[in-house]
Scaffold this active site. Sequence first.
Site, mmCIF file in Angstrom:
data_model
loop_
_atom_site.group_PDB
_atom_site.id
_atom_site.type_symbol
_atom_site.label_atom_id
_atom_site.label_comp_id
_atom_site.label_asym_id
_atom_site.label_seq_id
_atom_site.Cartn_x
_atom_site.Cartn_y
_atom_site.Cartn_z
ATOM 1 N N ARG A 1 -3.760 -10.275 4.924
ATOM 2 C CA ARG A 1 -4.195 -10.270 3.645
ATOM 3 C C ARG A 1 -2.792 -9.563 2.676
ATOM 4 N NH1 ARG A 1 -6.750 -6.801 -0.332
ATOM 5 N NH2 ARG A 1 -8.174 -7.715 -1.334
ATOM 6 N N LYS B 1 0.774 -1.282 0.178
ATOM 7 C CA LYS B 1 -0.014 0.019 -0.027
ATOM 8 C C LYS B 1 0.791 1.449 0.183
ATOM 9 C CE LYS B 1 -4.461 -1.844 1.251
ATOM 10 N NZ LYS B 1 -5.631 -1.832 2.560
#
Length: 278
Positions: A256, A222
Amino acid sequence: MFQLTSKKRTLALDSPQVMGILNTTPDSFSDGGQYHQFDGACQQAREMIAAGASIIDIGGESTRPGAQAVSVEQELARVIPLVEYIAANFDVWISLDTSKPEVMQAGIDAGAHMINDVRALQEPGALAMAAKLDVPVCLMHMQGQPRTMQMAPEYDDVIVDIKQFLQDRVDACLAAGIKKQQLILDPGFGFGKTLAHNYELLGRLNEFSWLGLPVLAGLSRKSMFGQLLARDVTDRLPASLAGALISIQQGAQIVRVHDVQQTMDVVRVWQATETYIR
C-alpha cells in the site's frame, strides 16, 4: 495461489499488487488536504491507475497518530462520490479504508470491492456488516486508538502478540460467517509500534504467512523512515521504496503506497530478476 473475489470479479495475487493510497481527508499525515477536493482526488486516481495500481484505497478519516474521529456523515460525503467516479470510469479494484459499517455498506453499494479496516472489524456492527457484504476484508493490527497509539506501545513479544491478535480476529470473522478466503492480514506498521517494533516486523514479515492468508504491507512515507533517517515526510521516497521491496521479498502480496509509479518500477525490476535469485 491467493486470489480475491468480489462481485464476480477476481484479482490474482500470484504477483505483488500495488494499492494506491487516496486520502480524501484534510489531516492525513502525508498528503492531508492535497486530495480533499473532488477534482484533485479524481486526478490523483487517474494518475495512480495509469501508473499501474491494481487497487485504489479510498479513505475519508485520518488514522495518523493523534487523529480525531469524524462522523459517519462526513466520511460518506468524502468517499462515496469518489468511489462512484472510479467505479464508473475505470476497471480497477476499489478498497474502502473505513471502520464504520454504514460506510462499508454505502461504499460497496457505490461500487467498491473490498474493505480495509485498521480496527479489524472491532467496531460495533462491523463484523456483521462485513459478513453480509461478502467482500474481501483486510484485518489490521493496531494497539490502542489513533489518538493514543504512539504514546507508549509495549509488547511481551511483538511478533507473537500481533500473530495472536490476528488469529483471534480471523476466528471472530469465521464465527461471524466470513469466508477465510476473503481475509487479508496487515501487521499494522506504525500503528502502536516503536521504531524497533516496526523494523522487527519488516525483517520478520514472512512469519505472518503462517495462517495461509495473503499479507498487506503499508509502510509508505511512515515515521519509521523519518525517525531512522531524519527525513521529513516529503523526503521519504527512497526509504519507502526500500520498504516496499523488502516487504515483497518477505512475501507480501499487496503493498500500500503513495508513490505508485516508482513502486511499480521496483516491482517490475524484482519480477525480472526473482526467477534467477538463488
